[in-house]
Design a protein around this motif. Sequence first.
Motif, PDB file in Angstrom:
ATOM      1  N   LYS A  45       0.837  -1.189   0.000  1.00  0.00           N
ATOM      2  CA  LYS A  45       0.000   0.000   0.000  1.00  0.00           C
ATOM      3  C   LYS A  45       0.879   1.248   0.000  1.00  0.00           C
ATOM      4  N   LYS A  46       0.283   2.391  -0.269  1.00  0.00           N
ATOM      5  CA  LYS A  46       1.015   3.652  -0.260  1.00  0.00           C
ATOM      6  C   LYS A  46       1.641   3.890   1.109  1.00  0.00           C
ATOM      7  N   GLY A  47       2.926   4.245   1.114  1.00  0.00           N
ATOM      8  CA  GLY A  47       3.617   4.553   2.356  1.00  0.00           C
ATOM      9  C   GLY A  47       4.204   3.355   3.074  1.00  0.00           C
ATOM     10  N   GLU A  48       4.058   2.154   2.508  1.00  0.00           N
ATOM     11  CA  GLU A  48       4.630   0.964   3.140  1.00  0.00           C
ATOM     12  C   GLU A  48       6.110   0.842   2.808  1.00  0.00           C
ATOM     13  N   VAL A  49       6.861   0.299   3.759  1.00  0.00           N
ATOM     14  CA  VAL A  49       8.292   0.087   3.569  1.00  0.00           C
ATOM     15  C   VAL A  49       8.519  -1.257   2.882  1.00  0.00           C
ATOM     16  N   THR A 107      10.486   2.921   0.127  1.00  0.00           N
ATOM     17  CA  THR A 107       9.116   3.144   0.588  1.00  0.00           C
ATOM     18  C   THR A 107       8.235   3.472  -0.608  1.00  0.00           C
ATOM     19  N   THR A 108       7.039   2.922  -0.647  1.00  0.00           N
ATOM     20  CA  THR A 108       6.150   3.151  -1.780  1.00  0.00           C
ATOM     21  C   THR A 108       5.547   4.552  -1.746  1.00  0.00           C
ATOM     22  N   LEU A 109       5.300   5.102  -2.921  1.00  0.00           N
ATOM     23  CA  LEU A 109       4.649   6.405  -3.063  1.00  0.00           C
ATOM     24  C   LEU A 109       3.178   6.254  -3.429  1.00  0.00           C
ATOM     25  N   GLU A 110       2.795   5.056  -3.810  1.00  0.00           N
ATOM     26  CA  GLU A 110       1.415   4.725  -4.146  1.00  0.00           C
ATOM     27  C   GLU A 110       1.290   3.208  -4.080  1.00  0.00           C
ATOM     28  N   GLU A 111       0.105   2.684  -4.323  1.00  0.00           N
ATOM     29  CA  GLU A 111      -0.044   1.231  -4.338  1.00  0.00           C
ATOM     30  C   GLU A 111       0.934   0.646  -5.353  1.00  0.00           C
ATOM     31  N   THR A 112       1.695  -0.337  -4.917  1.00  0.00           N
ATOM     32  CA  THR A 112       2.803  -0.833  -5.729  1.00  0.00           C
ATOM     33  C   THR A 112       2.833  -2.360  -5.739  1.00  0.00           C
TER      34      THR A 112
END
Length: 238
Positions: A45-49, A107-112
């Motif tokens: 998800k967005k913001g996940e490491v 870290t993700t900036l969006e769903e990745t």
Amino acid sequence: MIVENKEFHSRICVDALENAKSVFSPLSSEEKQLLLEQMIAHEFKKGEVIYRVGEKPDGVLYLVHGKAKIAKAGIGGREQIVRMAGVHSFIGYRALFAEEESYASATTLEETFLVQLPFETVVSVIRSNSDFALALLKSFATDLRFAENRTVTLTQKHIRGRLAESLLLLHKEYGVGDDEQTLQVLLSREDVAKFSNMTPSNAIRTLSAFAQEGVIALEGRAIKILNIDELERISRLG
């Protein structure tokens, strides 16, 4: 988190291998099948490491959909974004091939969505397919050239030049929307600052100045490039 839906899992893995822009394009059908059988698709998800500083890499990571920032803490814990990763790019590979712990975090900036491959399997394919090995080296060399150039510009350019270059890099990496102006990535002003080696207050002031000059337009976190030629000129002047 591993993608549990088998059909969706398979689709992500196939996308990684079959896209025309993929570094895996030189592989034979048999080699692609070998990788598919061992490939694991992950969803963030967005913001996940994705991984943290000091962690031991666990396989080759290839970003299929989404965006991520690669960052490292410096003196006093101040974070510096050293790279913005987009689709069809490897992340975390330096530590993996060097057999070291990760020096940075992702870290993700969006769903990745990304795929993970066993290191030993990738090395085996590298040894058997020279075209794939060259494609991989070209990908890594491109990242190294970026890092070398970025080191010079972030230390020698003034604030306006650094920020202009950062916006151009975001434009190149993520592109623009249907209006052909809006960058296809939403960054906080703090992340813009971390990517440009400046304080958030300086980033805010410089973005506002660019907007007043008609070079860009700001709509919340969205940034529109109105005059890319002028942005390139500012970047060149440093």
